[in-house]
Design an enzyme around this catalytic site. Structure first.
Site, PDB file in Angstrom:
ATOM      1  CD  GLU A 290     -10.951 -20.499   0.959  1.00  0.00           C
ATOM      2  OE1 GLU A 290      -9.871 -21.081   1.181  1.00  0.00           O
ATOM      3  OE2 GLU A 290     -11.811 -20.293   1.828  1.00  0.00           O
ATOM      4  CE1 TYR A 291      -5.251 -22.496  -1.387  1.00  0.00           C
ATOM      5  CE2 TYR A 291      -7.381 -23.577  -1.241  1.00  0.00           C
ATOM      6  CZ  TYR A 291      -6.187 -23.209  -0.667  1.00  0.00           C
ATOM      7  OH  TYR A 291      -5.908 -23.563   0.635  1.00  0.00           O
TER       8      TYR A 291
ATOM      9  CD  GLU B 111     -18.762 -33.308  -7.275  1.00  0.00           C
ATOM     10  OE1 GLU B 111     -19.336 -33.283  -8.379  1.00  0.00           O
ATOM     11  OE2 GLU B 111     -17.597 -32.873  -7.103  1.00  0.00           O
TER      12      GLU B 111
ATOM     13  CG  MET C 260     -11.898 -15.734   5.026  1.00  0.00           C
ATOM     14  SD  MET C 260     -11.874 -17.143   3.884  1.00  0.00           S
ATOM     15  CE  MET C 260     -10.989 -16.409   2.496  1.00  0.00           C
ATOM     16  CB  THR C 261      -8.662 -11.680  10.191  1.00  0.00           C
ATOM     17  OG1 THR C 261     -10.060 -11.503  10.508  1.00  0.00           O
ATOM     18  CG2 THR C 261      -8.244 -10.607   9.218  1.00  0.00           C
ATOM     19  CE1 TYR C 262     -10.979 -18.414   8.889  1.00  0.00           C
ATOM     20  CE2 TYR C 262     -12.064 -16.513   9.843  1.00  0.00           C
ATOM     21  CZ  TYR C 262     -12.043 -17.543   8.924  1.00  0.00           C
ATOM     22  OH  TYR C 262     -13.070 -17.685   8.026  1.00  0.00           O
ATOM     23  CD  GLU C 263      -7.017 -22.338  10.043  1.00  0.00           C
ATOM     24  OE1 GLU C 263      -6.681 -23.306   9.325  1.00  0.00           O
ATOM     25  OE2 GLU C 263      -7.121 -22.413  11.292  1.00  0.00           O
TER      26      GLU C 263
ATOM     27  CD1 TRP D 202     -13.531 -21.716  10.750  1.00  0.00           C
ATOM     28  CD2 TRP D 202     -15.282 -21.471   9.381  1.00  0.00           C
ATOM     29  NE1 TRP D 202     -13.666 -22.884  10.067  1.00  0.00           N
ATOM     30  CE2 TRP D 202     -14.735 -22.765   9.222  1.00  0.00           C
ATOM     31  CE3 TRP D 202     -16.406 -21.111   8.642  1.00  0.00           C
ATOM     32  CZ2 TRP D 202     -15.280 -23.691   8.327  1.00  0.00           C
ATOM     33  CZ3 TRP D 202     -16.930 -22.026   7.756  1.00  0.00           C
ATOM     34  CH2 TRP D 202     -16.366 -23.294   7.598  1.00  0.00           C
TER      35      TRP D 202
END
Length: 427
Positions: free
Chosen positions: A215-216, A172, A278-281, A404
């Protein structure tokens, strides 16, 4: 398609004349005005029209598409200046076909927050196989955190773009929380209830499929996570709904770190119908200045991914944004500003800075000094960097790419995409 790098003194008209294309078409392809100022080092996508049509009174995008045997989506793709909108005026010039003829079909996904501007969404939807509204999270009791996705789904339907429901461990408060993934992966009752809620939502809102992004996840939950994805696939596939799972960008099975260890490429690749890398960041808000998606790192992830997952199951992530870092960079203190490629070019123009290009990272960048005397480093995407990434998708024979995210405008991306590929349509 040609990609032109602007030199000092050049204008839209002079570049158009050099390539023998109408200035209005060149401007429209790049999402700029015919008299827009250009930054040194800025890219312009040059597409060469093979057939043009002059709009007559009473004609519509539908009648023109029918006349030439095109889909309305293709007509929009050929004429980005329309912005995906149907309004025409007599005397307007439309491109019916370009000289570049794509030889391969690519599936294209893109993520969008519900607060995206309507015009920005309309302009992108003709280029998408899938639209993925971000995101259905998970409440503390294991129920779905709702998403105001109604208008996004309605818009996608108008453009024959399939929609994927997005499920994440967002709370939330808007943060990824592995307490939520633990609740689902280790609690049988909570998992049962969540799966049922997903099935009901997919059917009630006519989603085409499901995209899962946990994630995580704790390392010891690696197998439980894969089993959960398998359960979702077995529940949704009989309804004709594929399941996609997002994977952190790993370069080996032994890669350490909470983001990576539970994302077992082999297990999740077998569990899902497709995976999204997720090939960025690499360049990110709290990290040192660098390209968001350096080509070498993207290639390294693909090389590893293909040892565990078939290429026809892989979507490669592509960023539609960049960052502006104030300097000097101080770890734990510096926070970069996220900006669109359009904003990055505008900022270079405003500070009269030439845009550079890093050949190794395959990404544009520049430095400037703000009005307060502070230096900044900017890394972003342009037509060259996008072409390099899209050609990786072709080289590795991937199912598709995923962007993204759509809330930042980048017209050149769609021009390069449409010149290289036919975009898969499922509806």
């Amino acid at each position: 398609m040609d990609i032109h790098v602007v030199r000092a003194g050049e204008t839209v008209s002079s570049v158009a004349a050099r390539y023998g294309v109408p200035a209005g078409i060149l401007a429209g392809v790049n999402g700029i005005a015919p008299d827009a100022p250009l930054a040194v080092g800025q890219t312009l996508v040059v597409r060469h029209p093979r057939e043009l049509h002059t709009v007559a009174s009473g004609e519509s995008v539908y009648s023109i598409a029918l006349r030439y045997g095109l889909s309305v989506r293709t007509l929009y793709q050929n004429n980005p200046a329309l912005g995906g909108r149907s309004a025409l005026y007599p005397g307007q010039t439309l491109v019916i076909a370009y000289n570049d003829t794509p030889t391969r079909t690519l599936a294209v996904n893109a993520y969008s927050y519900p607060f995206i501007r309507g015009g920005l969404l309309d302009a992108a939807l003709p280029y998408l196989t899938y639209l993925t509204p971000f995101t259905y999270g998970i409440n503390a009791d294991g129920t779905l955190l709702p998403l105001a996705d109604e208008w996004l789904l309605a818009a996608a339907g108008q453009y024959r773009t399939a929609a994927l429901m997005h499920l994440s461990t967002l709370t939330e408060e808007g943060h990824f929380d592995n307490a939520r993934s633990t609740l689902i992966l280790e609690g049988a009752d909570a998992q049962d209830a969540l799966v049922q809620s997903i099935l009901e939502t997919v059917q009630a809102r006519h989603y085409f499929g499901l995209d899962v992004d946990f994630e995580y996840v704790l390392p010891e939950q690696r197998e439980a996570y894969a089993a959960f994805i398998t359960r979702l696939r077995e529940a949704l596939n009989p309804l004709g709904c594929p399941v996609v799972v997002a994977l952190a960008p790993k370069t080996s099975a032994a890669q350490r770190g909470l983001l990576y260890e539970a994302h077992d490429y082999a297990l999740l690749g077998a569990a899902a119908n497709a995976v999204f890398l997720m090939t960025y960041e690499w360049g990110y808000a709290y990290g040192p200045p660098m390209a968001v998606a350096p080509l070498g790192q993207v290639r390294a992830v693909l090389d590893y991914a293909l040892t565990a997952v078939a290429p026809e199951k892989i979507f490669m992530g592509i960023p539609l944004y960049g960052y502006d870092w104030p300097l000097p960079f101080v770890s734990g203190e510096t926070r970069a500003e996220s900006l669109s490629p359009v904003q990055a070019v505008e900022r270079a123009l405003r500070h009269d800075i030439a845009i550079q290009y890093d050949a190794a990272a395959q990404a544009p960048y520049y430095h400037y000094t703000d009005h307060g005397g502070r230096e900044h480093a900017v890394w972003f995407e342009d037509a060259r960097s996008i072409e390099a990434k899209l050609r990786l998708a072709d080289e590795y024979h991937l199912q598709g790419v995923g962007y993204w995210n759509l809330t930042r405008p980048f017209p050149q991306n769609w021009a390069v995409l449409a010149s290289l590929f036919d975009i898969e349509t499922l509806l």
